[in-house]
Design a protein around this motif. Sequence first.
Motif: not given
Length: 1055
Positions: A820, A902, A905, A912, A914, A916, A944, A947-948
């Motif tokens: 990323e 995830d 990543t 990691s 994610q 929702q 973030q 969100s993560k």
Amino acid sequence: MAGNDWINSYLEAILDVGPGIDDAKSSLLLRERGRFSPTRYFVEEVITGFDETDFHRTWLQAQATRSPQERNTRMENMCWRIWNLARQKKQLEGEEAQRMNKRRLERERGRREAVADMSEDLSEGERGDVVGELSSHGESNRGRLPRISSVETMEAWANQQKGKNLYIVLISLHGLIRGENMELGRDSDTGGQVKYVVELARALGSMPGVYRVDLLTRQVSSPEVDWSYGEPTEMLPPRNSEGLMDEMGESSGAYIVRVPFGPKDKYIPKELLWPHIPEFVDGALNHIIQMSKVLGEQIGNGHPVWPVAIHGHYADAGDSAALLSGALNVPMLFTGHSLGRDKLEQLLRQGRMSRDEINSTYKIMRRVEAEELSLDASEIVITSTRQEIEEQWRMYDGFDPILERKLRARIKRNVSCYGRFMPRMVVIPPGMEFHHIIPHDGDMDTEPEPNEDGKSSHPPIWTEIMRFFSNPRKPMILALARPDPKKNLTTLVKAFGECRPLRELANLTLIMGTRDNIDEMSGTNASVLLSILKLIDKYDLYGQVAYPKHHKQSDVPDIYRLAAKTKGVFINPAFIEPFGLTLIEAAAHGLPIVATKNGGPVDIHRVLDNGLLVDPHDQHAIADALLKLVADKNLWAKCRAHGLKNIHLFSWPEHCKTYLSKIASCKPRQPRWLQNEDSNDDESSESDSPSDSLRDIHDISLNLKFSFDGDKVDSRGNIDGSLGSGDQRSKVENALLTWSKGVAKSAQKSGCTTEKGDQDSNAGKFPAFRRRRHIFVIAVDSDSSSGLSESVRKIFEALEIERSEGSVGFILATSLNITEIRSFLVSEGLKPTDFDSFICNSGGDLYYSSLHSDDNPFVVDLYYHSHIEYRWGGEGLRKTLVRWAASITDNKEKGEHIVVEDEETSADYCYSFQVQNPGLIPPVKEVRKLMRIQALRCNVIYCQNGSKINVIPVLASRSQALRYLYLRWGMDLSKVVIFVGESGDTDYEGLLGGVHKSVVLSGVCSSASGQLHANRSYPLTDVIYSDNPNIVRTPEECSSSDLRASLEELGVLNG
């Protein structure tokens, strides 16, 4: 609350009004044949833990009222208010029961899940599942010393240590610490812990095999304290130095090292030290690194001598020791002394303060989190008693005695624990110095010979005590404790006053600290002292009880000697005693003991067998035990002999032998790259020369691997699992050769560059950290890549001149992974060489930029992985996290999963997920709690704006990665400037403290503030110093010129 304990006087007074119910009847009956006394009911139900802030004023008004009717009305009003408090008590008890039940269910569920995970392939594990060399902590036994199982073996082992040169670091931050004339009791922070850590350091420094001991504490240069607390270093000479001085080396021995941190000219209580912990860690890290190099020159053949262990004392030092242990990759030990959860439960039971008030006053939740981190990081937790383990440590998420036993049993069967770790709890009673103690064999009938001037040779404190007694020759019952309700001295006086045979046989001496004026004492202490004085008057104990106003610390041995000379008894009647050091001191002077059966005295009595244990709530049992020892001379002599015979088991040498044997059982750890001599040569070089750069490259070629495409590196160091082939190895060798040629070429042409030539040249002299005048760390946790892009652009514009000169370097510290980051750089038209380093995955990975960014843009530091992998749960942790993620569903959306793994990543040291819907996930503190309950040690970070989620090793973080760069490459932390937003990821607070400087970009990442605060168990203000001169805030929507002005304000730029 302090200042309101006078309510005892009020309640005692109204108890005398009217008949009360019979003691055999239950006071819970409101009416019983007209004989119910509401005042007695209120006393029995309330007085143990409730009062209000204005009771004192109301009581004084009632007392001063002349009208009987008005006085009775005021009294009735107070009774109703006390009744209301009783109702509150019932409510709090119900809430407490609910909390305890919830905790029990959570622990049982976590234990079941952990056992279920570990039992999946039990049969395979019993055949030898990957743990042939694992300890009870799931780590290698290779290189460990054998356990010491007897005194003889221990003596033999101690002789073997003489060839060793161990370096041990102790940490105790709060209070005033010095080697001599300790001001014990000066304040609540300068007490028994201060004496303990000083004597421990002194004793360890005298042990064979120990070369140096550093006791790190805070340097206090304040006019309100003695100048000695501002001295940077103080040596602790051994008590018995015969034959030791000749063996000592240049820097050997024990030292108090005072590290400056916090307000320079102010002595502050421990509750206010939390914001300054990172500053201490940076200062201590600098001291340890420099001392390791010094010791390396003296005894390490030029190789640094790292601490064999870092030992934190109390929560604040435990937090510091954990960070230092992670930064240095050395083992950690921890001693709690007193625990936050235990104090919190006691305060909640008292009901005087709400949970928020307790946290505001004592910063209790920050303390509890520090203790949980200490459990995560410690190899060994040292306690004084078994009770501390079974009743106090079991209250913590990170320690479960039942699960600990299961893990230990699995290890004994060579069965994997699937990434689960539990610290080893070890009971080592505190030591004492006995060489100066000579038990008194005489009695009061033998008068001492007078001095030459005709005066008595009695110590002055003897005269001060004996002046209270009408018959000073009677045996003395001695109690030595603060006038604190927990010490239960009032029950002792009642027991003495109501037992006529005991009064006829003995005197009572109460050493209750020092005082000038009762009115100047704290409310609680004054109340207890007044109650004791009233009891003395009530039972007419004048001439039988001594309570001197003053004594010095040096008088205490003489007080014990006086009690022994009268054939007296020492008593500790506390409701609960964590250890009971005074019991050991008394036994060393030949005094039998009577002690509470709650806590540490049980362990002491089991070893010494020199007295009797009693229920502290039963005054008749206390009186009977004292009378038995005083009246039965044979029993008294037997208890005295037992105590003197076994007291050596509590000596400092005995303590240190056990202590060192436990350290020897820990797996040795130290920075891995320093095992290579070339690396050591590189570390010692400070010159900015081409040959220095080539040595850097040679070191890198040995210690780093290239990442060609930015994908994750597996645990064997392979990229995508394919570097094992000869073709790929050839590519690496060719890349290294080309890179080395490029370095030499750039070194030769360092004087001739284009606009960015100097910067490119410095990038060629890899690594360039220690050659930079300043390092700027961009750690802005923007909600989107556009926010990060804008921040980077402004920062680069503000420092354009310095960038072109090559005098400054940049580090990008982010929650993004390296793929990323590469995409971000490409999209923004940036080159990898614009940055010296990339801290990725919230601190789970560390990369450097390389010269040939077209082919080999990033270099991953695999030694960083070995540095942070301590207690990493691996696949067992990942499975548990996946199961947790699957349990978080949105009921409104028909059970749709909110948290999803995830895999793209994720990396070997960062799992990691994610998110929702960030609004529906539990706070990060709940996830950490769940992992700790299952004995999984990790650092969970919400990134973030929620969100993560990144899950990385427990001692890894972005701030810890910066300390690694200091250790690895000599990057001066005081020359580092970190750019952050108004808020950020849940590791945000770690970026704002320390010796580095910080620039807060106002208006950036402000939307994450609510999420950040909801995710911690304590407010941000508890850990961030509002007046920190190293932190500046920019105007909102600042320009590059505003940024430059902020840097000039910090003194970073000359203008």
